[in-house]
Write an enzyme that holds these catalytic residues in place. Sequence first.
Site, PDB file in Angstrom:
ATOM      1  N   GLU A 161       0.911  -1.017   0.592  1.00 56.41           N
ATOM      2  CA  GLU A 161      -0.146  -0.117  -0.407  1.00 56.41           C
ATOM      3  C   GLU A 161       0.917   1.533  -0.199  1.00 56.41           C
ATOM      4  OE1 GLU A 161      -2.933   0.265   3.007  1.00 56.41           O
ATOM      5  OE2 GLU A 161      -3.093   2.015   2.891  1.00 56.41           O
ATOM      6  N   HIS A 162       0.700   2.420  -0.852  1.00 63.70           N
ATOM      7  CA  HIS A 162       0.720   3.965  -0.825  1.00 63.70           C
ATOM      8  C   HIS A 162       0.646   3.896   1.148  1.00 63.70           C
ATOM      9  CE1 HIS A 162       2.261   3.864  -4.821  1.00 63.70           C
ATOM     10  NE2 HIS A 162       0.833   3.765  -5.129  1.00 63.70           N
ATOM     11  N   ALA A 163       1.904   3.918   2.469  1.00 61.07           N
ATOM     12  CA  ALA A 163       1.648   4.730   3.432  1.00 61.07           C
ATOM     13  C   ALA A 163       2.458   5.034   3.929  1.00 61.07           C
ATOM     14  CB  ALA A 163       0.762   3.360   3.976  1.00 61.07           C
TER      15      ALA A 163
END
Length: 403
Positions: free
Chosen positions: A191-193
């Site tokens: 995830e983009h996190a």
Amino acid sequence: MSLGADRSYKMKLRDVENAFKYRRIPYPKRSVELIALLAISCTFFLFMHTNKLNSRLKEMEVKLQPSEFSALGLTSNHVSGHDAGKHDDINTLHGTYQYLKSTGQLWRLNPKFLNNTKYHTRDILFFNRVPKTGSETLIELMLRLGKRNHFQNARSPFAKPTGVYWSFEKQKEEAHRILDLMEEDAFAYAEHANYVNFRQFHLPQPIYINLVRDPVERVISWYYYKRTPWNSLQMFKITGKFENRTHYTKNFEDCVLSHDFECRYDYGLNFKDDPADHKRQSLFFCGHAPLCEPFNTPSAVARAKQNVERDFSVIGSWEDVNVTLAVLEHFIPRFFRGSTDLYYEPVKGLAFKKRNTNHWKPKISERIKRIMRANFTQEYEFYHFCKQRLYRQYFSINRHLDL
Ligand SMILES: *[C@@H]1O[C@H](CO)[C@@H](O)[C@H](O)[C@H]1NC(C)=O
Ligand SMILES: *[C@@H]1O[C@H](CO)[C@@H](O)[C@H](O)[C@H]1NC(C)=O
Ligand SMILES: *[C@@H]1O[C@H](CO)[C@@H](O)[C@H](O)[C@H]1NC(C)=O
Ligand SMILES: *[C@@H]1O[C@H](CO)[C@@H](O)[C@H](O)[C@H]1NC(C)=O
């Protein structure tokens, strides 16, 4: 005093004078002076030389100081707009190799001390992917590896890119949500996190991995990616609105030169209204603290490095494909065993697949990049730190190398 005594005293004095005058000395006076002069100049020459060497060494130390946090990384804090390209040799695979070799550190690299994977008892992997670093390709590789090495893959659905920080409660909720997706005993999630420390919720800390890319190239890539029809459509589905025509036709160079807010890179700049401005790659490693937000600040980068040293197993880069594959394979074998073979598998391998390139992206001039690099000093510091760390991991498992 009597006259006789006075005379005898004068005579004695003359004797002494004569003794000095006609004393035999082994060398004429001039030669002694010459020798003394020679000796002094030699000492002075050596002194100057040592001094010069000393300052050269000092200079090298500044360039190559080890990380403040551990012996893992070298850092390079000298890349600035004017200097980029002149001094950056140490930041290449070859440059790092030469430096480590010439300082005798190469033979002392031990993979055990560069291996964060060994602190994990559970096979949970979190790829908190930095946008525009080629993360889709790594996800594709992980999907293929999952079948081969038997692990479960999951990723977040397409969402508005997150640059902002989450509250403590939100982080906790996300950590639980991610771990709840786990069905098999080996699980990889993407995830983009921003980095989240799962330990603070008494949850198992995942094995963190990520990719980095040249900070300026990444920002340019994001600018044009944002304007592609497919991304606009996806954003429309989420936000329900399209930007107007001027937005889509805006030229990057003009954007930088006209000091448009979208292309401003001022020291300490905050997100303001754009949570997805993506100017800082370091944000994904720094985390969700307010300290991480101001652009190009040393404290954000220091925090990011600290998290990398402690919690990231591997940070690769597609700028060094083979190095990245080898390091992933050796440092996280449970997931990445066989990566190189799979990547270069004849015909089907990802090496032969067309890359996710954006043909809408024009070429940006060196001049504009130079203007930008001058303001991305801390971002470059962090990027080089990650690259050097990757190289050291690589050298530690390839001692026979001769670069
Ligand atoms: C790193 O640690 C993991 C987990 O203990 C292990 O499987 C792997 O072989 C280690 N890699 C290196 C290069 O030491
Ligand atoms: C398009 O949007 C920009 C802001 O994104 C705004 O400044 C500009 O006035 C808009 N142009 C038109 C024609 O609506
Ligand atoms: C770079 O930073 C300086 C100082 O913060 C600022 O004045 C300048 O406009 C910035 N350049 C760009 C392209 O944002
Ligand atoms: C990377 O590895 C592949 C396959 O082993 C090889 O063909 C290629 O030449 C390597 N590239 C570099 C830059 O070393």
